[in-house]
Scaffold this active site. Structure first.
Site, PDB file in Angstrom:
ATOM      1  N   LYS A 116       3.186  -7.822   2.155  1.00 52.24           N
ATOM      2  CA  LYS A 116       1.938  -7.536   1.434  1.00 52.24           C
ATOM      3  C   LYS A 116       0.719  -8.008   2.238  1.00 52.24           C
ATOM      4  CE  LYS A 116       4.422  -7.976  -2.952  1.00 52.24           C
ATOM      5  NZ  LYS A 116       4.884  -8.945  -3.955  1.00 52.24           N
ATOM      6  N   ASP A 133       8.591 -11.025   1.527  1.00 48.21           N
ATOM      7  CA  ASP A 133       7.878 -10.118   0.611  1.00 48.21           C
ATOM      8  C   ASP A 133       6.361 -10.356   0.695  1.00 48.21           C
ATOM      9  OD1 ASP A 133       7.870  -8.312  -1.916  1.00 48.21           O
ATOM     10  OD2 ASP A 133       6.803 -10.111  -2.567  1.00 48.21           O
ATOM     11  N   ALA A 180      -8.114  12.346 -14.995  1.00 45.86           N
ATOM     12  CA  ALA A 180      -7.670  13.064 -13.782  1.00 45.86           C
ATOM     13  C   ALA A 180      -8.253  14.471 -13.704  1.00 45.86           C
ATOM     14  CB  ALA A 180      -6.152  13.129 -13.755  1.00 45.86           C
ATOM     15  N   THR A 235      13.104  -0.256 -13.124  1.00 45.64           N
ATOM     16  CA  THR A 235      12.069  -0.980 -13.880  1.00 45.64           C
ATOM     17  C   THR A 235      10.699  -0.295 -13.759  1.00 45.64           C
ATOM     18  OG1 THR A 235      13.277  -2.999 -13.429  1.00 45.64           O
ATOM     19  CG2 THR A 235      11.014  -3.259 -14.189  1.00 45.64           C
ATOM     20  N   VAL A 236      10.228  -0.113 -12.521  1.00 49.75           N
ATOM     21  CA  VAL A 236       8.875   0.436 -12.336  1.00 49.75           C
ATOM     22  C   VAL A 236       8.849   1.929 -12.680  1.00 49.75           C
ATOM     23  CG1 VAL A 236       6.995   0.801 -10.677  1.00 49.75           C
ATOM     24  CG2 VAL A 236       8.355  -1.303 -10.588  1.00 49.75           C
ATOM     25  N   LYS A 279       6.273  -1.874  -0.157  1.00 49.42           N
ATOM     26  CA  LYS A 279       5.507  -2.676   0.807  1.00 49.42           C
ATOM     27  C   LYS A 279       6.274  -2.890   2.104  1.00 49.42           C
ATOM     28  CE  LYS A 279       7.659  -5.467  -2.270  1.00 49.42           C
ATOM     29  NZ  LYS A 279       7.765  -5.467  -3.718  1.00 49.42           N
TER      30      LYS A 279
HETATM   31  N1  HSE Z   1       9.420  -9.771  -5.822  1.00 55.78           N
HETATM   32  C1  HSE Z   1       8.002  -9.678  -6.016  1.00 55.78           C
HETATM   33  C2  HSE Z   1       7.470 -10.972  -6.586  1.00 55.78           C
HETATM   34  C3  HSE Z   1       7.584  -8.590  -6.965  1.00 55.78           C
HETATM   35  O1  HSE Z   1       8.213 -11.892  -6.887  1.00 55.78           O
HETATM   36  O2  HSE Z   1       6.260 -11.071  -6.699  1.00 55.78           O
HETATM   37  C4  HSE Z   1       7.507  -7.253  -6.343  1.00 55.78           C
HETATM   38  O3  HSE Z   1       6.577  -7.189  -5.312  1.00 55.78           O
END
Ligand code: HSE
Length: 436
Positions: A205, A201, A33, A13-14, A105
């Site tokens: 972060k 997660d 740049a 995806t990213v 992260k």
């Molecule tokens: N799984 C994360 C979220 C997105 O639900 O925000 C990626 O960091």
């Protein structure tokens, strides 16, 4: 001008978003740049996908080590995720003198110290804007825009999946499990949503944010992590009646003796801007002593929003690639030899308000006993609510909001309250942040 060559590890995806945005905005990005940024090699287990996305415009392989060992590559983008092979690849890229851009992260929250030290020794950059809050440039803001400030606290909605679930639970009055299934059906939550719903997660972060805000090492192992799985629709409803919303917050706060680093469902006043952040959106509030409160809002996930952060890092690295390492922005905002050893405080020492939901027998003196036990710990009550019992029910819910106190005082009071014969089962305890 000679292009800078990039190797991309992972074109899901990213990675796909990064390829698309870098191609679409190539001219503007080059003007910023100072030289073209060109992906010259892509590694992905899914070779067919890699070929399809790149359309034969660059080398494609299923061997990520071939990319990090490729002498033509200047920057490696790591979008594989996790602590396993991603760590080996990042360290190998650094050893080979390549700069690294990563959205990982988990890797940085757990192994950041080792990775930043290796990069420092080798004189290369590790950039990670995409690791926190997707497209929101919160790393840039904290590391550069707010450098005049003594940061006092950070509070963030930094997991979109859980914010979506909490928004739906509130809007529709539905239980957690039902909304989780809906989130999975819509593709917001992963098939295995454990890291999101258990707060891991968000804690990864928050750990990174705490390091940059206070100049302390990343210490994920010391973070307090509590997810949203035990939250009931009733708590969201009672909080609402008392003028609060419940959000999964990542919190990093400075106290005189140390840093609070915690993730948990939190009551915040409904009138705060953060309370209006709905669905899968992210937002981070930063309180600095000079600037006051600042708020950053945007998409925390998704192909192009996250690619926006990855490419911002690519541009930064490109601009600074020829600068002396000591003239670059330090990885964690503070110079490596000026890091602080302020400890992460144990939860018993944190300061918070508390929401308590008690299931009690509906008879005289129960409330008096509960308030006496709170008073014994010097805990002052801020607000209270009692649900009117149904006819013949004999039991009811009492909801108490307390003023700020130490968590150990709340723990002691709650243990005694739960031991009262008129109190049924465990108390539901949530923390409150006024964000002022
Ligand atoms: N799984 C994360 C979220 C997105 O639900 O925000 C990626 O960091």
């Amino acid at each position: 001008m000679k292009p800078i060559n990039v190797g991309l590890l992972g074109i899901g995806t990213v990675g796909g978003g990064t390829w698309t945005v870098l191609s679409r905005n190539a001219e503007e990005i080059t003007r910023r740049a100072g030289r073209p940024i060109r992906i010259t090699a892509v590694a992905d287990k899914n070779l067919e996908l890699a070929k399809k996305v790149t359309g034969g415009a660059c080398k494609v392989t299923d061997d990520a080590f071939a990319v990090v060992n490729d002498p033509e590559i200047d920057i490696v983008i790591e979008l594989i995720g996790g602590y396993g092979v991603a760590k080996e690849l990042v360290l190998k890229a650094i050893e080979n003198g390549k700069h690294v851009v990563t959205a990982n992260k988990a890797l940085l929250a757990v192994h950041g110290t080792e990775i930043f030290q290796a990069a420092g020794k080798k004189g290369v950059m590790v950039a990670f804007e995409a690791a926190v809050a997707g497209g929101i440039p919160i790393i840039k803001a904290l590391r550069e825009g707010l450098t005049a400030n003594r940061i006092e606290w950070i509070a963030g909605i930094i997991n979109g999946t859980t914010n979506f679930i909490l928004s739906e639970m509130r809007d529709k009055g539905l239980p957690f499990e039902t909304v989780l299934k809906e989130a999975q059906r819509l593709g917001y939550a992963e098939a295995d949503p454990t890291f999101d719903i258990e707060g891991v997660d968000a804690a990864h972060k928050a750990t990174i944010l705490s390091a940059i805000a206070f100049g302390i090492p990343v210490q994920f192992d010391k973070a307090y992590v509590e997810g949203i799985t035990k939250l009931q629709a009733a708590d969201i409803k009672y909080a609402e009646q008392l003028g609060y919303r419940i959000k999964l917050l990542g919190l990093a706060k400075r106290q005189a003796e140390g840093i609070e680093l915690r993730v948990h469902p939190t009551l915040i006043p409904a009138k705060r801007l953060l309370a209006s952040v709905e669905g899968a959106m992210n937002a981070v509030v930063v309180q600095g002593d000079a600037v006051g409160t600042t708020l950053y809002y945007g998409k925390g996930a998704g192909a192009e929003p996250t690619a926006s952060a990855v490419i911002a890092d690519l541009v930064d690295v490109t601009r600074l690639a020829t600068a002396d390492p000591e003239h670059r922005v330090p990885h964690l905002a503070f110079q490596p030899d000026a890091m602080s050893n302020l400890p992460i405080l144990p939860m018993s020492e944190i300061l918070s308000g508390y929401y308590l939901r008690l299931r009690v027998e509906d008879k005289p003196g129960v409330l008096a006993d509960v308030t006496r036990l709170l008073a014994e710990q010097q805990i002052s009550i801020d607000a209270m609510l009692q649900r009117e019992p149904e006819e013949g029910e004999g039991e009811t819910d009492i909801i108490i909001l307390t003023h700020v106190c130490k968590e150990k005082a709340a723990d002691a009071a709650i243990a005694k309250i739960e031991a009262l014969p008129a109190v049924k089962g465990k108390a539901m305890r949530l923390r409150i942040e006024n964000l002022q």
